[in-house]
Motif scaffolding. Sequence first.
Motif, PDB file in Angstrom:
ATOM      1  N   CYS A  96       2.948  29.621  18.086  1.00  0.00           N
ATOM      2  CA  CYS A  96       1.734  29.936  18.838  1.00  0.00           C
ATOM      3  C   CYS A  96       0.813  30.728  17.918  1.00  0.00           C
ATOM      4  O   CYS A  96       1.159  31.011  16.779  1.00  0.00           O
ATOM      5  CB  CYS A  96       2.072  30.760  20.078  1.00  0.00           C
ATOM      6  SG  CYS A  96       2.747  32.377  19.675  1.00  0.00           S
ATOM      7  N   ASP A 107       2.045  28.167  26.950  1.00  0.00           N
ATOM      8  CA  ASP A 107       1.632  28.317  25.548  1.00  0.00           C
ATOM      9  C   ASP A 107       2.397  29.424  24.829  1.00  0.00           C
ATOM     10  O   ASP A 107       2.608  29.366  23.620  1.00  0.00           O
ATOM     11  CB  ASP A 107       0.133  28.637  25.467  1.00  0.00           C
ATOM     12  CG  ASP A 107      -0.705  27.367  25.347  1.00  0.00           C
ATOM     13  OD1 ASP A 107      -0.125  26.273  25.389  1.00  0.00           O
ATOM     14  OD2 ASP A 107      -1.938  27.491  25.199  1.00  0.00           O
ATOM     15  N   CYS A 108       2.779  30.453  25.573  1.00  0.00           N
ATOM     16  CA  CYS A 108       3.448  31.603  24.964  1.00  0.00           C
ATOM     17  C   CYS A 108       4.110  32.383  26.091  1.00  0.00           C
ATOM     18  O   CYS A 108       4.021  31.990  27.260  1.00  0.00           O
ATOM     19  CB  CYS A 108       2.402  32.475  24.249  1.00  0.00           C
ATOM     20  SG  CYS A 108       3.099  33.772  23.186  1.00  0.00           S
ATOM     21  N   GLY A 109       4.755  33.481  25.753  1.00  0.00           N
ATOM     22  CA  GLY A 109       5.203  34.393  26.796  1.00  0.00           C
ATOM     23  C   GLY A 109       3.973  35.038  27.427  1.00  0.00           C
ATOM     24  O   GLY A 109       2.906  35.074  26.817  1.00  0.00           O
ATOM     25  N   HIS A 113       9.629  28.327  18.647  1.00  0.00           N
ATOM     26  CA  HIS A 113       8.340  28.461  19.350  1.00  0.00           C
ATOM     27  C   HIS A 113       7.236  28.845  18.372  1.00  0.00           C
ATOM     28  O   HIS A 113       7.375  29.793  17.607  1.00  0.00           O
ATOM     29  CB  HIS A 113       8.461  29.522  20.447  1.00  0.00           C
ATOM     30  CG  HIS A 113       7.141  30.012  20.963  1.00  0.00           C
ATOM     31  ND1 HIS A 113       6.173  29.158  21.477  1.00  0.00           N
ATOM     32  CD2 HIS A 113       6.608  31.252  21.042  1.00  0.00           C
ATOM     33  CE1 HIS A 113       5.116  29.877  21.844  1.00  0.00           C
ATOM     34  NE2 HIS A 113       5.346  31.143  21.588  1.00  0.00           N
TER      35      HIS A 113
HETATM   36 ZN   LIG Z   1       4.089  32.847  21.452  1.00  0.00          ZN
END
Ligand SMILES: [Zn+2]
Length: 356
Positions: free
Chosen positions: A222, A318-320, A220
């Motif tokens: 980001c 997009d992210c946690g 992942h």
């Molecule tokens: Zn992230």
Amino acid sequence: MSMTTESIGSIPRSAKLQHALSLYDQGQLSEAEMELFYDEAVKDTIMNLEAVGSPVLSDGEQRKTHSFATYGVEGDKNMAADGLCIPFHDGHVRQLPRLTRGPFRFARFAYEAIPLARQYTQKPFKQAIISASALSLFYPEQGIADYPREQFVADLLAEQEKEIRGCFAQGASKVQLDFTEGRLSVKLDPSGQILRSFIDINNMLLDRFSPEERQKIGIHTCAGSDHDSTHSADVDYAELLPSLFEIKAGCFYIALACEKDPERVLKIIQQYRKPDQVIFVGVIDVINPEIETAQIVCDRVLQAARYIPHPYLATTDDCGFSPFCDDTSTSREAAFAKIAARIEGTALAARQLGIA
Ligand SMILES: [Zn+2]
């Protein structure tokens, strides 16, 4: 649904869980008492993810004590609090722990939490873990007497291999390595040398797995997401993505919804993606409090589909939503509403693309 969609990982913790955690940190709650709060939070998270139709489940990182990066070493007597600082755009700083002596060992493994979550769901289960490259930042720049960096890296890789194999053994269908420091590294070192070293260490880990296993391992990237702020959104993806696709992972989870010019990023992905790499494009902007409609998500998927062919296109957030446990910038309700929009919008796009 024939287009895959998965969350990144963290779901905001409830006020109740956060309060319990602060009491636990102050020694006012026993481990057994804390466990009841974790269990309730995981059960509620899984119930909500199932209710919005998530095809792949996780525990929302409710048990990752304080953050996505530090859960494995918290409470370890070989760690001090004064490690590397990560500055965010809005001025706040997060600090990593620092290893004071060897050997490096996890105090707890993420895989230990999987059976505690899977008792509440029959669906496929994904586990996110911190990347080997982020863990490598725990080793101090000045070195440690009697514990050279080479020995540290060897220990770290052994622990991470055990972690990933443990996740699969506990039934995880996917393991995601959180590599937020990739984009940040280009900001800290525009020459790209730090990024190169990060990619090398992650590949040293991935080399220990078969091609079939690597297809179930994702990475992942980001620009960071904490208190609705980022740490490296100003770094051009063109500086990161060509190197990122050298990582020997099967799946890539790429924050995209928050990008100013997603079309340009998609062109870079199209140019550098290797043929068997599956791209999970971020279609939910976790920084933006506005909840996306299914139609907005659908439009983002259709745009991505012009550059990434089926079946190599999938969607994610997009992210946690709260990589750090005390981040309350997004409510649980908003997170679940955004996830619902992702699932609905992805299905809508899949139908329009004729792959539903
Ligand atoms: Zn992230």
